[in-house]
Design a protein around this motif. Structure first.
Motif, PDB file in Angstrom:
ATOM      1  N   MET A  28      -4.142  -0.332  12.931  1.00 47.70           N
ATOM      2  CA  MET A  28      -2.885  -0.955  13.368  1.00 47.70           C
ATOM      3  C   MET A  28      -1.689  -0.208  12.773  1.00 47.70           C
ATOM      4  O   MET A  28      -1.745   0.241  11.628  1.00 47.70           O
ATOM      5  N   GLN A  29      -0.661  -0.090  13.545  1.00 47.18           N
ATOM      6  CA  GLN A  29       0.541   0.628  13.115  1.00 47.18           C
ATOM      7  C   GLN A  29       1.210  -0.087  11.936  1.00 47.18           C
ATOM      8  O   GLN A  29       1.349  -1.302  11.942  1.00 47.18           O
ATOM      9  N   GLU A  30       1.639   0.674  10.922  1.00 45.95           N
ATOM     10  CA  GLU A  30       2.364   0.086   9.793  1.00 45.95           C
ATOM     11  C   GLU A  30       3.803   0.590   9.792  1.00 45.95           C
ATOM     12  O   GLU A  30       4.121   1.583  10.437  1.00 45.95           O
ATOM     13  N   ARG A  31       4.676  -0.065   9.011  1.00 49.91           N
ATOM     14  CA  ARG A  31       6.103   0.271   8.991  1.00 49.91           C
ATOM     15  C   ARG A  31       6.378   1.688   8.539  1.00 49.91           C
ATOM     16  O   ARG A  31       7.345   2.316   8.936  1.00 49.91           O
ATOM     17  N   LYS A  32       5.523   2.190   7.614  1.00 56.06           N
ATOM     18  CA  LYS A  32       5.763   3.520   7.042  1.00 56.06           C
ATOM     19  C   LYS A  32       4.441   4.268   6.985  1.00 56.06           C
ATOM     20  O   LYS A  32       3.382   3.645   6.863  1.00 56.06           O
ATOM     21  N   PRO A  33       4.483   5.602   7.019  1.00 52.15           N
ATOM     22  CA  PRO A  33       3.234   6.357   6.905  1.00 52.15           C
ATOM     23  C   PRO A  33       2.624   6.212   5.511  1.00 52.15           C
ATOM     24  O   PRO A  33       1.404   6.308   5.328  1.00 52.15           O
ATOM     25  N   ARG A  34       3.484   5.970   4.517  1.00 56.52           N
ATOM     26  CA  ARG A  34       2.995   5.962   3.142  1.00 56.52           C
ATOM     27  C   ARG A  34       3.810   4.938   2.360  1.00 56.52           C
ATOM     28  O   ARG A  34       5.040   4.907   2.474  1.00 56.52           O
ATOM     29  N   PHE A  35       3.128   4.099   1.591  1.00 58.25           N
ATOM     30  CA  PHE A  35       3.827   3.141   0.732  1.00 58.25           C
ATOM     31  C   PHE A  35       3.646   3.585  -0.718  1.00 58.25           C
ATOM     32  O   PHE A  35       2.526   3.902  -1.127  1.00 58.25           O
ATOM     33  N   THR A  36       4.744   3.637  -1.472  1.00 52.74           N
ATOM     34  CA  THR A  36       4.625   4.070  -2.865  1.00 52.74           C
ATOM     35  C   THR A  36       5.373   3.109  -3.781  1.00 52.74           C
ATOM     36  O   THR A  36       6.348   2.481  -3.383  1.00 52.74           O
ATOM     37  N   SER A  37       4.896   3.048  -5.030  1.00 51.81           N
ATOM     38  CA  SER A  37       5.606   2.260  -6.029  1.00 51.81           C
ATOM     39  C   SER A  37       6.871   3.026  -6.412  1.00 51.81           C
ATOM     40  O   SER A  37       7.017   4.204  -6.088  1.00 51.81           O
ATOM     41  N   LEU A  38       7.749   2.360  -7.138  1.00 56.64           N
ATOM     42  CA  LEU A  38       9.002   2.998  -7.544  1.00 56.64           C
ATOM     43  C   LEU A  38       8.747   4.258  -8.379  1.00 56.64           C
ATOM     44  O   LEU A  38       9.533   5.192  -8.367  1.00 56.64           O
ATOM     45  N   SER A  39       7.627   4.278  -9.100  1.00 53.44           N
ATOM     46  CA  SER A  39       7.288   5.463  -9.895  1.00 53.44           C
ATOM     47  C   SER A  39       6.483   6.482  -9.107  1.00 53.44           C
ATOM     48  O   SER A  39       6.061   7.488  -9.661  1.00 53.44           O
ATOM     49  N   GLY A  40       6.235   6.201  -7.853  1.00 55.50           N
ATOM     50  CA  GLY A  40       5.584   7.194  -7.008  1.00 55.50           C
ATOM     51  C   GLY A  40       4.079   7.042  -6.848  1.00 55.50           C
ATOM     52  O   GLY A  40       3.433   7.906  -6.248  1.00 55.50           O
ATOM     53  N   PHE A  41       3.485   5.967  -7.362  1.00 58.62           N
ATOM     54  CA  PHE A  41       2.049   5.746  -7.119  1.00 58.62           C
ATOM     55  C   PHE A  41       1.850   5.329  -5.670  1.00 58.62           C
ATOM     56  O   PHE A  41       2.583   4.480  -5.155  1.00 58.62           O
ATOM     57  N   ASP A  42       0.827   5.916  -5.025  1.00 57.14           N
ATOM     58  CA  ASP A  42       0.479   5.449  -3.690  1.00 57.14           C
ATOM     59  C   ASP A  42      -0.010   4.016  -3.765  1.00 57.14           C
ATOM     60  O   ASP A  42      -0.769   3.661  -4.680  1.00 57.14           O
ATOM     61  N   THR A  43       0.419   3.206  -2.823  1.00 49.26           N
ATOM     62  CA  THR A  43       0.025   1.801  -2.843  1.00 49.26           C
ATOM     63  C   THR A  43      -0.853   1.522  -1.621  1.00 49.26           C
ATOM     64  O   THR A  43      -0.454   1.814  -0.488  1.00 49.26           O
TER      65      THR A  43
END
Lengths: 135, 531
Positions: free
Chosen positions: B1-16
């Motif tokens: 399913m399509q998501e809002r963004k290709p990649r979600f990251t924490s403020l410190s840059g960890f992939d979520t």
């Protein structure tokens, strides 16, 4: 043609006692990356040191960051010294935690522009690139 | 399913990940990684009952203008339910410069209170019972001198030093890394700090002689990982210096305290507080084998992130601060400062600071989040984040070890450059709108209504200068010079400076005179410019 190939020289610095150099360093890096010649003074400069360096380095503009609340005194002192040294054609701009009221008064006194918190760095780069070489 | 963004990251840059499950915690043992609240490795908190026993201390950082102005603000805050004091000093004071010295011109009372002498310190705490409040003082380069003034005020009022409770920030390494308010080079500064630790362990046992601070590292643009790693590594450096000076670890380690930022990424921040406790407990135990369990417990103050606040639509800052404060509470902090909505413009007004305090009171009294200890313990996501933060911090520890320690790393500009690179990455994300700041790069309003702000009049500077001139005329200058000379000799001989500093401030030597005298013995510092 020859004039256009000489990049503008900009002094970027921290005057006064505060050590908040996050913003000023980002701006120095951005201007450098945009092809300008940046002279970064480091911290804790006095207005006298800034103006002397500006003249020695033959810069076209001075950009100062102040986050301690001493902007009224320090920007005016730099303007005064530039005038005394007959270097009033060097553009002075700046940024920091500066209330609107103070910013309005300082620009009326001769600071070209003051960039407050949250302004895009690209806007500052565009402003500096639009300046004319002094003298 | 399509998501809002290709990649979600924490403020410190960890992939979520989209979702976290038991498979993210496969080899994870709750006994080993969590323990019970109040038990090793203290991931869930340093006390068994946490906020059920006692709520966190609400401690608003305050200071502006003259000592009388700030004394009035202290009383205002105490009246409105605050239970600990926290002093903000102005730039000249922070740099060990007297109010009448030329570099101080224009800076007096602007970002904190101006303190140049023992007389100023007495006025600052007038009518405040020093044996009943706890006082935190944010001062680093001249920390030992300001502390000597505080002790001298207490002595003068007949209060025994062992009854004093509070915190001296006194964290010099983060000055070279981030806040940039140093007076002497790193090594002699470490020695002064060790002197205050030794003096407290003997004479002011309830005092916290150092608050090892990640706050300023984060404000300078670091990630949560860098904040965690550099702060704890600084702490280990201080422990090592004190142990080398001959202090048994259990004599001083229980009094060490920490100070962290509470930033925007709610879960990452909660995990940071938890990872900090676990990492400190493990490292202290592994390196020093303390007998007293308190030596391995990380107690901390937290402050919401000043750098997250915006000058645009400043009312939004109230909401940001509330979320950040919640992170600190869910993370188990022992005390908390909430920023005021107007602080990107000036020091806070009375109304703004009251609203910030009320924010804490609402979290404490209305949200019921303080009812259960570490309510997010066991969450797949929060435990995964806690693990990742700890691992990433340990990775920095190894790099710092390889460089020969923090002092050497600072001299090479390593932490400074890491932080600058992180802040540039973040700035680029904002400019590309990969991260949204409401009112700044999205939902922008062209016309904004100004809010009232606090102004510091020029009379503060005139008054301070006049007072210092009077003090210089009225004091016994022979006695003052003798005390300063004795201080210099003791400093050169490697004696503990604290008793000599107390004598010097009592003889009315000013802050600037004392710091200048110490510079003659200890030297000065110019930082390597990192750009």
């Amino acid at each position: 043609m020859a004039i256009a190939s000489v990049p503008l020289r900009i002094l970027i610095g921290k005057v006064g006692l505060d050590g908040h150099d996050r913003g000023v360093k980002l701006i120095a890096r951005a201007l450098r990356d945009a092809g300008l010649e940046v002279i970064y003074t480091g911290l804790h400069q006095t207005p006298e040191q800034v103006v002397n360096t500006a003249i020695q380095e033959d810069v076209d503009a001075i950009g100062l960051s102040i986050l301690s609340g001493a902007h009224n005194t320090l920007f005016r002192r730099v303007l005064e010294l530039l005038k005394e040294q007959e270097a009033g054609d060097i553009v002075l701009f700046g940024g920091g935690i500066i209330p609107d009221e103070d910013a309005t008064a300082l620009t009326a006194d001769g600071v070209k522009v003051l960039f407050g918190p949250g302004r895009p760095i690209q806007e500052i780069v565009t402003f500096v690139k639009g300046l004319k070489p002094h003298g | 399913m399509q998501e809002r963004k290709p990649r979600f990251t924490s403020l410190s840059g960890f992939d979520t990940n989209r979702v976290y499950t038991h498979s993210d915690l496969k080899d994870w043992s709750p006994d080993e990684e969590l323990g019970a609240p109040g038990q090793f490795p203290y991931t869930r908190g340093v006390y068994p009952t946490m906020y059920r026993g006692r709520l966190w201390t609400m401690r608003q950082f305050a200071g502006f203008g003259s000592s009388e102005d700030t004394n009035r603000r202290f009383k205002y805050l105490l009246q409105h339910g605050q239970n600990g004091l926290s002093v903000a000093f102005d730039m000249p004071t922070l740099m060990g410069i007297d109010a009448d010295a030329s570099p101080a011109h224009g800076e007096i009372g602007h970002c904190g209170v101006s303190i140049s002498s023992l007389d100023d310190m007495e006025r600052l705490f007038e009518d405040i019972p020093l044996d009943q409040v706890t006082t935190s003082m944010t001062i680093n380069g001249p920390a030992a001198v300001i502390f000597a003034m505080y002790l001298a005020v207490a002595e003068k009022r007949g209060i025994r030093l062992e009854r004093l409770d509070g915190t001296l920030q006194n964290d010099i390494l983060k000055e070279y890394i981030a806040q940039k308010e140093w007076l002497y080079p790193p090594e002699p500064s470490l020695r002064l700090m060790t002197d205050t630790i030794a003096y407290c362990s003997e004479h002011v046992p309830k005092w916290h002689p150092v608050s090892i601070s990640g706050y300023h590292i984060r404000e300078a643009g670091s990630t949560a990982v860098q904040e965690l790693a550099f702060t704890l590594y600084d702490g280990l450096t201080y422990v090592e210096a004190a142990v080398k000076a001959g202090l048994p670890v259990d004599r001083f380690a229980p009094q060490l305290s920490f100070f962290f930022n509470a930033h925007n990424d709610l879960f990452e921040e909660i995990a940071k507080f938890r990872a900090a406790r676990r990492l400190w407990a493990r490292e202290m135990t592994r390196r020093y084998r303390p007998g007293d369990p308190r030596s391995a417990q990380l107690r901390c103050h937290a402050q919401t992130a000043g750098c997250s606040l915006t000058a645009q639509q400043p009312m939004n800052n109230v909401v940001r601060t509330a979320i950040q404060a919640l992170a600190a509470v869910l993370g188990g902090a022992q005390s908390l400062h909430t920023n005021s909505m107007d602080e990107t413009l000036a020091l806070p007004t009375e109304d703004a600071v009251k609203l910030a305090l009320r924010t804490q009171q609402i979290i404490a009294q209305e949200s019921e989040v303080a009812n259960s200890v570490d309510p997010l313990g066991g969450s797949y996501y929060v435990e995964t984040l806690t693990n990742r933060l700890e691992e990433a911090a340990l990775d920095y520890f190894r790099r710092l070890d390889d460089m020969g320690g923090m002092v050497q790393a600072i001299e090479r500009g390593f932490p400074q450059r890491e932080i600058l690179d992180a802040s540039q990455r973040y700035q680029r994300e904002l400019e590309r709108k990969e991260r949204i700041i409401v009112g700044v790069n999205e939902y922008v309003e062209s016309a904004e209504r100004p809010i009232p702000i606090l102004k510091i009049g020029q009379e503060v500077e005139r008054e301070q200068v006049a007072r210092l001139s009077d003090l210089r005329k009225c004091r016994d200058s022979f006695k003052m010079a003798g005390a300063v000379e004795a201080l210099q000799e003791a400093t050169a001989c490697g004696e503990n400076v604290m008793p000599y500093l107390i004598d010097a401030v009592k003889a009315k030597a000013t802050l600037g005179e004392i710091c200048t005298a110490l510079k003659e013995v200890l030297g000065t510092y110019r930082e390597p410019v990192v750009l």
